[in-house]
Scaffold this motif. Structure first.
Motif, PDB file in Angstrom:
ATOM      1  N   MET A   1      63.413  57.603  26.115  1.00 52.89           N
ATOM      2  CA  MET A   1      63.743  57.046  27.423  1.00 52.89           C
ATOM      3  C   MET A   1      62.723  57.521  28.459  1.00 52.89           C
ATOM      4  O   MET A   1      62.323  58.675  28.443  1.00 52.89           O
ATOM      5  CB  MET A   1      65.154  57.501  27.843  1.00 52.89           C
ATOM      6  N   LYS A   2      62.333  56.612  29.367  1.00 61.80           N
ATOM      7  CA  LYS A   2      61.393  57.006  30.411  1.00 61.80           C
ATOM      8  C   LYS A   2      62.154  57.367  31.679  1.00 61.80           C
ATOM      9  O   LYS A   2      63.053  56.644  32.117  1.00 61.80           O
ATOM     10  CB  LYS A   2      60.391  55.893  30.720  1.00 61.80           C
ATOM     11  N   ILE A   3      61.770  58.504  32.258  1.00 60.22           N
ATOM     12  CA  ILE A   3      62.392  59.020  33.467  1.00 60.22           C
ATOM     13  C   ILE A   3      61.319  59.226  34.525  1.00 60.22           C
ATOM     14  O   ILE A   3      60.254  59.777  34.243  1.00 60.22           O
ATOM     15  CB  ILE A   3      63.105  60.356  33.196  1.00 60.22           C
ATOM     16  N   ALA A   4      61.614  58.794  35.750  1.00 57.13           N
ATOM     17  CA  ALA A   4      60.752  59.107  36.891  1.00 57.13           C
ATOM     18  C   ALA A   4      61.449  60.188  37.712  1.00 57.13           C
ATOM     19  O   ALA A   4      62.640  60.079  38.015  1.00 57.13           O
ATOM     20  CB  ALA A   4      60.505  57.869  37.737  1.00 57.13           C
ATOM     21  N   MET A   5      60.706  61.231  38.064  1.00 59.72           N
ATOM     22  CA  MET A   5      61.245  62.337  38.857  1.00 59.72           C
ATOM     23  C   MET A   5      60.506  62.365  40.185  1.00 59.72           C
ATOM     24  O   MET A   5      59.301  62.653  40.222  1.00 59.72           O
ATOM     25  CB  MET A   5      61.064  63.667  38.119  1.00 59.72           C
ATOM     26  N   VAL A  17      60.403  68.979  33.643  1.00 64.63           N
ATOM     27  CA  VAL A  17      59.867  69.674  32.467  1.00 64.63           C
ATOM     28  C   VAL A  17      60.930  69.762  31.381  1.00 64.63           C
ATOM     29  O   VAL A  17      60.655  69.504  30.196  1.00 64.63           O
ATOM     30  CB  VAL A  17      59.359  71.073  32.860  1.00 64.63           C
ATOM     31  N   CYS A  18      62.141  70.108  31.749  1.00 63.24           N
ATOM     32  CA  CYS A  18      63.200  70.259  30.750  1.00 63.24           C
ATOM     33  C   CYS A  18      63.599  68.921  30.141  1.00 63.24           C
ATOM     34  O   CYS A  18      63.852  68.834  28.930  1.00 63.24           O
ATOM     35  CB  CYS A  18      64.409  70.957  31.362  1.00 63.24           C
ATOM     36  N   PHE A  19      63.657  67.863  30.943  1.00 64.06           N
ATOM     37  CA  PHE A  19      63.948  66.539  30.382  1.00 64.06           C
ATOM     38  C   PHE A  19      62.875  66.133  29.362  1.00 64.06           C
ATOM     39  O   PHE A  19      63.186  65.538  28.320  1.00 64.06           O
ATOM     40  CB  PHE A  19      64.016  65.490  31.487  1.00 64.06           C
ATOM     41  N   SER A  20      61.626  66.438  29.675  1.00 62.96           N
ATOM     42  CA  SER A  20      60.559  66.104  28.723  1.00 62.96           C
ATOM     43  C   SER A  20      60.716  66.899  27.441  1.00 62.96           C
ATOM     44  O   SER A  20      60.410  66.403  26.346  1.00 62.96           O
ATOM     45  CB  SER A  20      59.181  66.337  29.351  1.00 62.96           C
ATOM     46  N   ASP A  21      61.238  68.116  27.553  1.00 68.37           N
ATOM     47  CA  ASP A  21      61.456  68.918  26.349  1.00 68.37           C
ATOM     48  C   ASP A  21      62.613  68.374  25.513  1.00 68.37           C
ATOM     49  O   ASP A  21      62.713  68.664  24.324  1.00 68.37           O
ATOM     50  CB  ASP A  21      61.726  70.380  26.724  1.00 68.37           C
ATOM     51  N   PHE A  22      63.488  67.582  26.138  1.00 64.08           N
ATOM     52  CA  PHE A  22      64.538  66.882  25.382  1.00 64.08           C
ATOM     53  C   PHE A  22      63.952  65.752  24.542  1.00 64.08           C
ATOM     54  O   PHE A  22      64.632  65.191  23.686  1.00 64.08           O
ATOM     55  CB  PHE A  22      65.562  66.265  26.342  1.00 64.08           C
ATOM     56  N   GLY A  23      62.705  65.381  24.823  1.00 58.83           N
ATOM     57  CA  GLY A  23      62.075  64.286  24.098  1.00 58.83           C
ATOM     58  C   GLY A  23      61.860  63.040  24.932  1.00 58.83           C
ATOM     59  O   GLY A  23      61.298  62.048  24.451  1.00 58.83           O
ATOM     60  N   HIS A  24      62.291  63.056  26.195  1.00 54.12           N
ATOM     61  CA  HIS A  24      62.095  61.900  27.065  1.00 54.12           C
ATOM     62  C   HIS A  24      60.662  61.875  27.604  1.00 54.12           C
ATOM     63  O   HIS A  24      59.996  62.910  27.703  1.00 54.12           O
ATOM     64  CB  HIS A  24      63.074  61.944  28.244  1.00 54.12           C
ATOM     65  N   LEU A  54      56.403  76.011  28.966  1.00 54.55           N
ATOM     66  CA  LEU A  54      57.167  74.812  28.623  1.00 54.55           C
ATOM     67  C   LEU A  54      56.480  73.571  29.162  1.00 54.55           C
ATOM     68  O   LEU A  54      56.423  72.529  28.491  1.00 54.55           O
ATOM     69  CB  LEU A  54      58.583  74.934  29.185  1.00 54.55           C
ATOM     70  N   MET A  55      55.934  73.667  30.366  1.00 49.49           N
ATOM     71  CA  MET A  55      55.217  72.537  30.947  1.00 49.49           C
ATOM     72  C   MET A  55      53.978  72.205  30.128  1.00 49.49           C
ATOM     73  O   MET A  55      53.730  71.035  29.801  1.00 49.49           O
ATOM     74  CB  MET A  55      54.823  72.858  32.395  1.00 49.49           C
ATOM     75  N   ALA A  56      53.216  73.228  29.773  1.00 52.92           N
ATOM     76  CA  ALA A  56      51.987  73.000  29.002  1.00 52.92           C
ATOM     77  C   ALA A  56      52.292  72.341  27.660  1.00 52.92           C
ATOM     78  O   ALA A  56      51.570  71.432  27.220  1.00 52.92           O
ATOM     79  CB  ALA A  56      51.258  74.329  28.791  1.00 52.92           C
ATOM     80  N   ARG A  57      53.371  72.764  27.031  1.00 56.87           N
ATOM     81  CA  ARG A  57      53.731  72.218  25.719  1.00 56.87           C
ATOM     82  C   ARG A  57      54.055  70.730  25.800  1.00 56.87           C
ATOM     83  O   ARG A  57      53.638  69.943  24.948  1.00 56.87           O
ATOM     84  CB  ARG A  57      54.929  72.986  25.159  1.00 56.87           C
ATOM     85  N   ASN A  58      54.780  70.330  26.832  1.00 57.67           N
ATOM     86  CA  ASN A  58      55.182  68.939  26.922  1.00 57.67           C
ATOM     87  C   ASN A  58      54.080  68.038  27.462  1.00 57.67           C
ATOM     88  O   ASN A  58      54.025  66.861  27.120  1.00 57.67           O
ATOM     89  CB  ASN A  58      56.452  68.835  27.761  1.00 57.67           C
TER      90      ASN A  58
END
Length: 440
Positions: A1-5, A17-24, A54-58
């Motif tokens: 799913m694509k999310i705009a923050m 960052v955390c939403f991206s770590d969920f796979g979004h 966490l940011m760098a990883r995603n």
């Protein structure tokens, strides 16, 4: 799913960052070119343990990106989160919704497909309906729903709070919006973390009520601490005895110099203002606000008494100025009341804080910044522990007593026992809500 923050401040950046770590797939957008440039260079503009890695990883995984282009961020996004600031408005205590409404208007102008517009910012009751009104007025053809998804992140522990929440609160009105939000939080639902669905107003109120209750709990224990000092009780024992009651719990029962930070001060003021406007005053919260201000001033009196009744020409070493450890946040920190009062009374103030200097240098004029507690204490007439960073929890007290001009300790977080301070050579000690003080 694509999310705009929308917004890359504390809430927006951590959430994105955390939403991206969920796979979004998450695109974070901000109006500040310097901030976006830093983020694209891998530089985190705030201090939050673990966020940089966490940011760098995603980013490396291609799930997280940063842009100034709102249209780019919204393209194909199924959910658009508003995570902009809602500071206290000058003069009336209201939350300032200028940035929220501006974001809603810009979203409306760029939205060309169905999306759920989610308010992550802390907003007064009824704001989500106003967001919907702004979007409809700006773009009558817009296909969207609104949702309220308040954050409950503790600075210094935000990633763990996001990944392992006590609960997720989602306010909405349609099944279509619920399907989108359920998919966003599916990783947490699958791990049995509670997701609470409510109406819009209830979700908005939950955030304010929760923060006001925690602020009340802190203020209550600080009031009890003041009484303990008068009657001979020890607040640490009292807090422990209270906290073991399952109905009360032991969190937020630590006496100190009062609450601060980005949430409690502005949210209590906003809730009190809402109560007044709806002819249903929240008198408990109104009192909490006043008492918390009084507590900060009470700390100044403690330090002055510790120094023999005067601060003029005294050198005071202050350890910690952020509102809590493990953050660089100075917003409404007790230090912003206490330190200027020390300077104004004629003291020479030296400050040490692991992360607070960047913000603190312009917020606390007239102080000397040092990088080491012992350098700050050398030749000082008093040492004040104002923020309980871990590095201040294991100080060599005998060494401090030897190098100070007058070994006096104002332990405003009750880190050390009075007996240990006396044994180390301190001639005077004062804590919060404790007996056994050393007075020399």
């Amino acid at each position: 799913m694509k999310i705009a923050m929308i917004g890359t401040g504390y809430v927006g950046l951590v959430s994105g960052v955390c939403f991206s770590d969920f796979g979004h797939e998450v695109v974070c957008v901000d109006k500040d070119p310097a901030k976006i440039a830093k983020l694209n260079a891998g530089i985190v503009p705030i201090f939050e343990p673990g966020l940089d890695a966490l940011m760098a990883r995603n980013v490396a995984a291609g799930r997280l990106s940063f842009t100034l282009d709102l249209a780019q961020a919204l393209a194909g996004a199924e959910a658009v989160f508003i995570a902009v600031g809602t500071p206290t408005r000058r003069g009336d205590g209201h939350a300032d919704l200028t940035y929220v409404m501006a974001a809603a208007e810009e979203i409306a102008g760029a939205l060309d497909h169905y999306a759920v517009v989610v308010t992550k910012s802390t907003v007064p009751i009824g704001t989500n309906r106003k967001v919907a009104e702004v979007i409809r007025a700006t773009n009558p053809a817009a296909d969207f729903d609104v949702a309220s998804n308040p954050e409950f992140l503790r600075e210094g522990a935000a990633i763990d709070d996001f990944m392992r929440p006590d609960r997720v609160v989602v306010g909405l009105e349609t099944d279509r919006a619920k399907q989108v939000m359920a998919e966003i939080y599916r990783p947490l639902f699958l791990r049995d973390f509670p997701v609470v669905y409510t109406g819009l107003e209830s979700a908005e109120m939950i955030k304010y009520a929760a923060n006001a209750f925690l602020a009340t709990k802190i203020t209550f224990i600080n009031e009890i601490a003041a009484l303990c000092e008068r009657v001979g009780a020890d607040i640490k024992a009292v807090s422990k005895g209270m906290g073991l009651d399952g109905r009360i719990g032991n969190k937020f029962l630590h006496a100190g110099p009062g609450y601060g930070g980005s949430c409690f001060p502005k949210d209590t003021k906003a809730l009190a203002r809402m109560g007044q406007e709806h002819a249903s005053p929240i008198q408990v919260v109104e009192t909490v606000i006043k008492v918390n201000d009084d507590i900060k001033r009470r700390m100044i009196d403690k330090i002055e008494d510790l120094c023999g009744g005067t601060l003029r020409d005294r050198t005071i070493a202050v350890l910690g100025v952020t509102f809590k450890p493990n953050t660089d946040d100075m917003r409404d920190a007790p230090s912003l009341t206490i330190v200027p009062a020390l300077v104004g009374a004629g003291a020479k103030v030296r400050v040490v804080d692991p992360e607070g200097r960047r913000e603190g240098e312009h917020l606390l004029p007239g102080v000397d910044w040092l990088d080491d507690a012992y350098a700050a204490a050398d030749g000082a007439h008093a040492l004040v522990i104002l923020t309980e960073w871990n590095e201040f929890r294991a100080l060599d007290l005998p060494r401090l007593a030897r190098i100070m001009a007058e070994p006096r300790l104002a332990d405003l977080r009750n880190v050390y026992a009075p007996a240990d301070a006396a044994k180390a050579g301190f001639v005077a000690y004062v804590g919060v809500g404790r007996q056994g003080e050393v007075n020399g």
